[in-house]
Design a protein around this motif. Structure first.
Motif, PDB file in Angstrom:
ATOM      1  N   ASN A  52       1.799   8.693  -6.302  1.00 28.52           N
ATOM      2  CA  ASN A  52       1.919   9.967  -5.802  1.00 28.52           C
ATOM      3  C   ASN A  52       2.797  11.147  -6.666  1.00 28.52           C
ATOM      4  O   ASN A  52       2.749  12.363  -6.821  1.00 28.52           O
ATOM      5  CB  ASN A  52       1.873  10.241  -4.274  1.00 28.52           C
ATOM      6  N   HIS A  53       3.951  10.340  -7.442  1.00 27.33           N
ATOM      7  CA  HIS A  53       5.065  10.813  -7.507  1.00 27.33           C
ATOM      8  C   HIS A  53       5.227  10.035  -9.750  1.00 27.33           C
ATOM      9  O   HIS A  53       6.236  10.276  -9.672  1.00 27.33           O
ATOM     10  CB  HIS A  53       6.271   9.799  -7.201  1.00 27.33           C
ATOM     11  N   GLU A  54       3.884  10.136  -9.851  1.00 28.51           N
ATOM     12  CA  GLU A  54       3.984   9.425 -11.592  1.00 28.51           C
ATOM     13  C   GLU A  54       4.627   8.592 -11.957  1.00 28.51           C
ATOM     14  O   GLU A  54       4.707   8.530 -12.753  1.00 28.51           O
ATOM     15  CB  GLU A  54       3.545  10.922 -11.933  1.00 28.51           C
ATOM     16  N   ASP A  58      10.768   6.842 -13.233  1.00 16.36           N
ATOM     17  CA  ASP A  58      11.214   7.053 -12.442  1.00 16.36           C
ATOM     18  C   ASP A  58      11.168   6.262 -10.990  1.00 16.36           C
ATOM     19  O   ASP A  58      10.077   7.465  -9.991  1.00 16.36           O
ATOM     20  CB  ASP A  58      11.672   8.404 -12.369  1.00 16.36           C
ATOM     21  N   LEU A  59      12.021   5.858  -9.651  1.00 15.47           N
ATOM     22  CA  LEU A  59      11.470   5.323  -8.443  1.00 15.47           C
ATOM     23  C   LEU A  59      11.994   6.734  -8.071  1.00 15.47           C
ATOM     24  O   LEU A  59      11.906   6.587  -6.391  1.00 15.47           O
ATOM     25  CB  LEU A  59      12.753   4.084  -7.909  1.00 15.47           C
ATOM     26  N   GLU A  99       0.982  -1.817  -0.101  1.00 15.20           N
ATOM     27  CA  GLU A  99      -0.205   0.404  -0.053  1.00 15.20           C
ATOM     28  C   GLU A  99       0.573   1.017  -0.316  1.00 15.20           C
ATOM     29  O   GLU A  99       0.711   2.324  -0.539  1.00 15.20           O
ATOM     30  CB  GLU A  99      -0.873   0.211   0.982  1.00 15.20           C
ATOM     31  N   MET A 100       1.656   0.775   0.366  1.00 10.09           N
ATOM     32  CA  MET A 100       3.026   2.515   1.230  1.00 10.09           C
ATOM     33  C   MET A 100       3.177   2.325  -0.285  1.00 10.09           C
ATOM     34  O   MET A 100       3.616   4.202  -1.291  1.00 10.09           O
ATOM     35  CB  MET A 100       4.121   1.793   1.730  1.00 10.09           C
ATOM     36  N   PHE A 101       4.376   1.394  -1.172  1.00  9.83           N
ATOM     37  CA  PHE A 101       4.517   2.008  -2.381  1.00  9.83           C
ATOM     38  C   PHE A 101       3.532   2.318  -3.778  1.00  9.83           C
ATOM     39  O   PHE A 101       3.412   2.993  -4.698  1.00  9.83           O
ATOM     40  CB  PHE A 101       5.802   0.548  -2.954  1.00  9.83           C
TER      41      PHE A 101
END
Length: 143
Positions: A98-100, A106-107, A90-92
């Motif tokens: 959130n960071h598209e 791009d991680l 869930e976190m990832f």
């Protein structure tokens, strides 16, 4: 509901409820001083915490303790998910979205938001599996 999102929302509420002000102009600073129940000339009683944020100097320990509790809560939740298929997934998923990630592949922003590195993820099987599952899930949603 996503347990990670609930935790983030709770942490944000704690920050919002903390006596803090943000000022990017003299007018905002004066208004913020009132919010902190200080007079304009009591600037020696506030501490600049960066990014336009200010707190009372005597609140610094409470401020630091709040962030320490939040960090420990996150670490405990990660530790409790031994497989990576629950909270970690869930976190990832949340942070990838959130960071598209599905657009950028791009991680770096996702990992930075979680204060992780690829090395630390790869060293922990639960984090590695959770990230792999989240990436797969986020990319499948796009197609």
């Amino acid at each position: 509901m996503n347990a990670y999102k609930q935790m983030k929302d709770r942490h944000q509420k704690q920050l919002n409820d903390f006596p803090i002000m943000f000022a990017f102009s003299n007018k905002q600073f004066d208004e913020g001083m009132k919010k902190l129940e200080l007079e304009k000339d009591q600037t020696n009683m506030v501490l600049d915490i960066g990014n336009g944020g200010f707190i009372k100097k005597d609140s610094l320990m409470d401020f630091d303790n709040m962030f320490e509790r939040q960090e420990q809560e996150l670490k405990a939740a990660i530790e409790s998910d031994q497989t990576g298929e629950g909270f970690i997934l869930e976190m990832f998923r949340y942070e990838l979205g959130n960071h598209e990630y599905s657009y950028t592949y791009d991680l770096s922003d996702t990992l930075q938001a979680l204060d992780l590195s690829m090395t630390s993820v790869n060293e922990r099987p639960n984090l590695k599996k959770g990230l792999e599952l989240a990436i797969k899930s986020v990319l499948e949603e796009e197609y």
